[in-house]
Design a protein around this motif. Structure first.
Motif, PDB file in Angstrom:
ATOM      1  N   TYR A   1       0.836  -1.206   0.000  1.00 49.61           N
ATOM      2  CA  TYR A   1       0.000   0.000   0.000  1.00 49.61           C
ATOM      3  C   TYR A   1       0.871   1.256   0.000  1.00 49.61           C
ATOM      4  CZ  TYR A   1      -3.325   3.455   1.877  1.00 49.61           C
ATOM      5  OH  TYR A   1      -4.094   4.574   2.094  1.00 49.61           O
ATOM      6  N   HIS A   2       1.863   1.305   0.876  1.00 52.13           N
ATOM      7  CA  HIS A   2       2.738   2.484   0.953  1.00 52.13           C
ATOM      8  C   HIS A   2       3.655   2.571  -0.265  1.00 52.13           C
ATOM      9  CE1 HIS A   2       1.528   3.874   4.893  1.00 52.13           C
ATOM     10  NE2 HIS A   2       1.640   2.661   5.369  1.00 52.13           N
ATOM     11  N   LEU A   3       4.049   1.443  -0.828  1.00 46.25           N
ATOM     12  CA  LEU A   3       4.879   1.475  -2.030  1.00 46.25           C
ATOM     13  C   LEU A   3       4.099   2.072  -3.204  1.00 46.25           C
ATOM     14  CD1 LEU A   3       7.632   0.716  -3.243  1.00 46.25           C
ATOM     15  CD2 LEU A   3       6.657  -1.496  -3.859  1.00 46.25           C
ATOM     16  N   ARG A   4       2.840   1.702  -3.342  1.00 45.24           N
ATOM     17  CA  ARG A   4       2.006   2.296  -4.407  1.00 45.24           C
ATOM     18  C   ARG A   4       1.871   3.802  -4.208  1.00 45.24           C
ATOM     19  NH1 ARG A   4      -1.710  -2.082  -3.305  1.00 45.24           N
ATOM     20  NH2 ARG A   4      -1.499  -3.786  -4.820  1.00 45.24           N
TER      21      ARG A   4
ATOM     22  N   LEU B   1       3.313  -6.140 -23.280  1.00 47.47           N
ATOM     23  CA  LEU B   1       2.712  -4.842 -23.572  1.00 47.47           C
ATOM     24  C   LEU B   1       1.309  -4.715 -22.985  1.00 47.47           C
ATOM     25  CD1 LEU B   1       3.712  -4.164 -27.288  1.00 47.47           C
ATOM     26  CD2 LEU B   1       4.424  -2.876 -25.283  1.00 47.47           C
ATOM     27  N   GLY B   2       0.714  -5.828 -22.618  1.00 45.86           N
ATOM     28  CA  GLY B   2      -0.648  -5.789 -22.110  1.00 45.86           C
ATOM     29  C   GLY B   2      -1.657  -5.695 -23.237  1.00 45.86           C
ATOM     30  N   THR B   3      -2.872  -5.327 -22.870  1.00 42.82           N
ATOM     31  CA  THR B   3      -3.961  -5.250 -23.848  1.00 42.82           C
ATOM     32  C   THR B   3      -4.190  -3.840 -24.379  1.00 42.82           C
ATOM     33  OG1 THR B   3      -5.542  -4.957 -22.028  1.00 42.82           O
ATOM     34  CG2 THR B   3      -5.133  -7.207 -22.791  1.00 42.82           C
TER      35      THR B   3
ATOM     36  N   ILE C   1       7.618  -0.885  -8.065  1.00 43.32           N
ATOM     37  CA  ILE C   1       6.238  -1.319  -8.237  1.00 43.32           C
ATOM     38  C   ILE C   1       6.008  -1.800  -9.661  1.00 43.32           C
ATOM     39  CG2 ILE C   1       5.241   0.909  -8.887  1.00 43.32           C
ATOM     40  CD1 ILE C   1       3.695  -1.570  -6.412  1.00 43.32           C
ATOM     41  N   ALA C   2       6.687  -1.196 -10.632  1.00 43.48           N
ATOM     42  CA  ALA C   2       6.563  -1.654 -12.015  1.00 43.48           C
ATOM     43  C   ALA C   2       7.110  -3.068 -12.174  1.00 43.48           C
ATOM     44  CB  ALA C   2       7.295  -0.689 -12.944  1.00 43.48           C
ATOM     45  N   ARG C   3       8.235  -3.332 -11.570  1.00 40.62           N
ATOM     46  CA  ARG C   3       8.846  -4.657 -11.677  1.00 40.62           C
ATOM     47  C   ARG C   3       8.046  -5.710 -10.906  1.00 40.62           C
ATOM     48  NH1 ARG C   3      13.793  -4.068 -14.105  1.00 40.62           N
ATOM     49  NH2 ARG C   3      14.424  -6.184 -13.526  1.00 40.62           N
ATOM     50  N   ILE C   4       7.379  -5.308  -9.833  1.00 38.95           N
ATOM     51  CA  ILE C   4       6.527  -6.246  -9.099  1.00 38.95           C
ATOM     52  C   ILE C   4       5.333  -6.657  -9.960  1.00 38.95           C
ATOM     53  CG2 ILE C   4       4.933  -6.444  -7.152  1.00 38.95           C
ATOM     54  CD1 ILE C   4       6.888  -4.845  -5.478  1.00 38.95           C
ATOM     55  N   TYR C   5       4.684  -5.680 -10.589  1.00 44.99           N
ATOM     56  CA  TYR C   5       3.521  -5.993 -11.417  1.00 44.99           C
ATOM     57  C   TYR C   5       3.905  -6.808 -12.659  1.00 44.99           C
ATOM     58  CZ  TYR C   5      -0.003  -3.183  -8.995  1.00 44.99           C
ATOM     59  OH  TYR C   5      -0.908  -2.697  -8.074  1.00 44.99           O
ATOM     60  N   LEU C   6       5.120  -6.596 -13.168  1.00 43.97           N
ATOM     61  CA  LEU C   6       5.551  -7.308 -14.374  1.00 43.97           C
ATOM     62  C   LEU C   6       6.303  -8.590 -14.053  1.00 43.97           C
ATOM     63  CD1 LEU C   6       6.730  -4.241 -16.508  1.00 43.97           C
ATOM     64  CD2 LEU C   6       4.624  -5.563 -16.772  1.00 43.97           C
TER      65      LEU C   6
ATOM     66  N   ASN D   1      -2.612  -6.574 -14.405  1.00 45.63           N
ATOM     67  CA  ASN D   1      -1.346  -6.263 -13.736  1.00 45.63           C
ATOM     68  C   ASN D   1      -0.273  -5.861 -14.738  1.00 45.63           C
ATOM     69  OD1 ASN D   1      -2.412  -6.745 -11.221  1.00 45.63           O
ATOM     70  ND2 ASN D   1      -1.627  -8.836 -11.070  1.00 45.63           N
ATOM     71  N   ILE D   2      -0.258  -6.480 -15.914  1.00 49.38           N
ATOM     72  CA  ILE D   2       0.719  -6.107 -16.941  1.00 49.38           C
ATOM     73  C   ILE D   2       0.475  -4.672 -17.410  1.00 49.38           C
ATOM     74  CG2 ILE D   2       1.504  -6.593 -19.289  1.00 49.38           C
ATOM     75  CD1 ILE D   2       1.029  -9.537 -18.752  1.00 49.38           C
ATOM     76  N   ASN D   3      -0.790  -4.316 -17.585  1.00 47.38           N
ATOM     77  CA  ASN D   3      -1.105  -2.939 -17.988  1.00 47.38           C
ATOM     78  C   ASN D   3      -0.639  -1.934 -16.938  1.00 47.38           C
ATOM     79  OD1 ASN D   3      -2.325  -3.725 -20.415  1.00 47.38           O
ATOM     80  ND2 ASN D   3      -4.330  -3.979 -19.442  1.00 47.38           N
ATOM     81  N   ILE D   4      -0.928  -2.249 -15.655  1.00 42.71           N
ATOM     82  CA  ILE D   4      -0.515  -1.342 -14.577  1.00 42.71           C
ATOM     83  C   ILE D   4       1.008  -1.262 -14.499  1.00 42.71           C
ATOM     84  CG2 ILE D   4      -0.564  -0.972 -12.085  1.00 42.71           C
ATOM     85  CD1 ILE D   4      -3.299  -2.340 -12.044  1.00 42.71           C
ATOM     86  N   GLY D   5       1.675  -2.423 -14.573  1.00 41.16           N
ATOM     87  CA  GLY D   5       3.133  -2.435 -14.491  1.00 41.16           C
ATOM     88  C   GLY D   5       3.786  -1.689 -15.631  1.00 41.16           C
TER      89      GLY D   5
END
Length: 369
Positions: A197-200, A270-272, A214-219, A237-241
């Motif tokens: 939560y605090h990292l976001r 790349l996500g959707t 956070i990008a590397r966590i989501y990806l 998650n890929i889109n967010i990352g």
């Protein structure tokens, strides 16, 4: 500062000052409420209105109370006698004559000058106080992430990361959770939800270290903070990352720029919401190649795993083939292969340089045809 906000609960003073609330995870809010409940139960301080009333002394204690009051009444009478003596002496001195009136006039003038000087000093102090308040108001920042994001949008600053103390506070809280700073002795399992939560929130405030993590966590990529947290590999998650990764790339992080360039090059991760684009990939490759300075956070990554000559050669290959929103240009491809060969030769890669020179000759040949 992070430890203060972790245990702080806004009260009427905060509301009267117009201070925004600090964002805490739901588990942290519950922990603070439990702590407040324990403090109320263990506190020995009595709230006004609950104290015991004074009870009149019993008959057998009345003598002791009189003995206690007698010396106090004596001291009061002595003070009254001293005050009365001073008053008589002042009255007698007031009947001496004109010399006394002159001294009184001069004393009045002195008091008036002192009053005027004190008033001017008070006006100066008031102006200084107002100027200080105005300066503080310009530099003050909210303690709410949403207000911080709105404030950063009003700056119109091309640099979208860094400069947020609030973001650094949230990042510190994330690290404190990972270090089990808020755990009971012997408990090695930290609150992962609160840490994430605090990292976001730190990433949303523009802290580059948090954005990259956070990008590397989501990806599902290796990361340095919250190393034991893994999120499911979903399209959302890929889109967010990738959104966070692109923000880090725009901030000048070379590893993030390389990831974005390769994603547009290969069409993977790349996500959707995006599609394969060599035109977009070339833009990010050029930024990586041209970058010789540090990023917005003051860091520099020389990209040993992806040297310049390999990236330049990859640009030549894309121009040689064309497609994916990129027009075919053998002339540009030949120039890039030649540059890649020169870079490889300077790096001591003789065989690779010879190969690039041969590819440049082939590209030149296709131009002549």
């Amino acid at each position: 500062m992070a430890l203060f906000f972790h245990s702080h609960v806004c009260n009427s003073i905060c509301e009267s000052l117009g201070l925004s609330k600090f964002d805490l995870a739901l588990s942290e809010i519950k922990a603070i409420k439990r702590m407040q409940l324990r403090q109320r139960q263990c506190s020995e301080t009595h709230i006004r209105g609950t104290e015991e009333l004074c009870i009149s002394p019993a008959e057998h204690c009345s003598l002791d109370w009189h003995e206690l009051i007698r010396p106090r009444s004596g001291s009061l009478s002595s003070l009254e006698s001293v005050r009365y003596g001073r008053q008589r002496s002042s009255n007698s001195s007031g009947s001496d004559g004109a010399g006394t009136s002159t001294s009184e006039d001069s004393g009045f003038e002195t008091r008036r000058l002192q009053r005027y000087s004190s008033e001017s000093e008070s006006l100066t102090n008031e102006n200084e106080r107002l100027a200080f308040q105005d300066m503080v108001a310009k530099k003050s920042r909210p303690s709410c992430v949403q207000h911080e994001k709105e404030y950063r949008l009003t700056l119109n600053d091309p640099i979208k990361t860094g400069g947020s103390i609030l973001g650094q506070v949230h990042l510190d809280l994330c690290k404190y959770h990972e270090l089990c700073r808020f755990n009971k002795p012997g408990d090695d399992v930290y609150d992962r939800e609160a840490a994430l939560y605090h990292l976001r929130h730190a990433a949303d405030c523009g802290t580059l270290e948090a954005i990259i993590c956070i990008a590397r966590i989501y990806l599902m990529l290796p990361h340095d903070i919250l190393v034991d947290i893994e999120l499911p590999m979903t399209e959302e998650n890929i889109n967010i990352g990738f959104d966070y990764m692109k923000i880090a790339a725009q901030a000048g992080d070379r590893a993030s720029m390389l990831h974005v360039a390769k994603a547009y090059d290969t069409g993977l991760n790349l996500g959707t919401e995006r599609k394969k684009s060599w035109k977009e990939s070339l833009y990010w490759y050029e930024r990586v190649i041209a970058m010789t300075d540090h990023d917005e956070s003051g860091q520099y990554d020389n990209c040993i795993d992806d040297p310049r000559y390999m990236l330049i050669a990859r640009q030549g290959e894309m121009y040689l083939v064309g497609g994916c929103e990129l027009e075919k240009d053998p002339n540009q491809a030949a120039a890039l292969f030649q540059e890649a060969g020169d870079e490889a030769m300077a790096a001591g890669k003789g065989r690779l340089a010879t190969r690039y020179f041969e590819m440049a000759e082939e590209a030149w040949g296709s131009v002549e045809e």
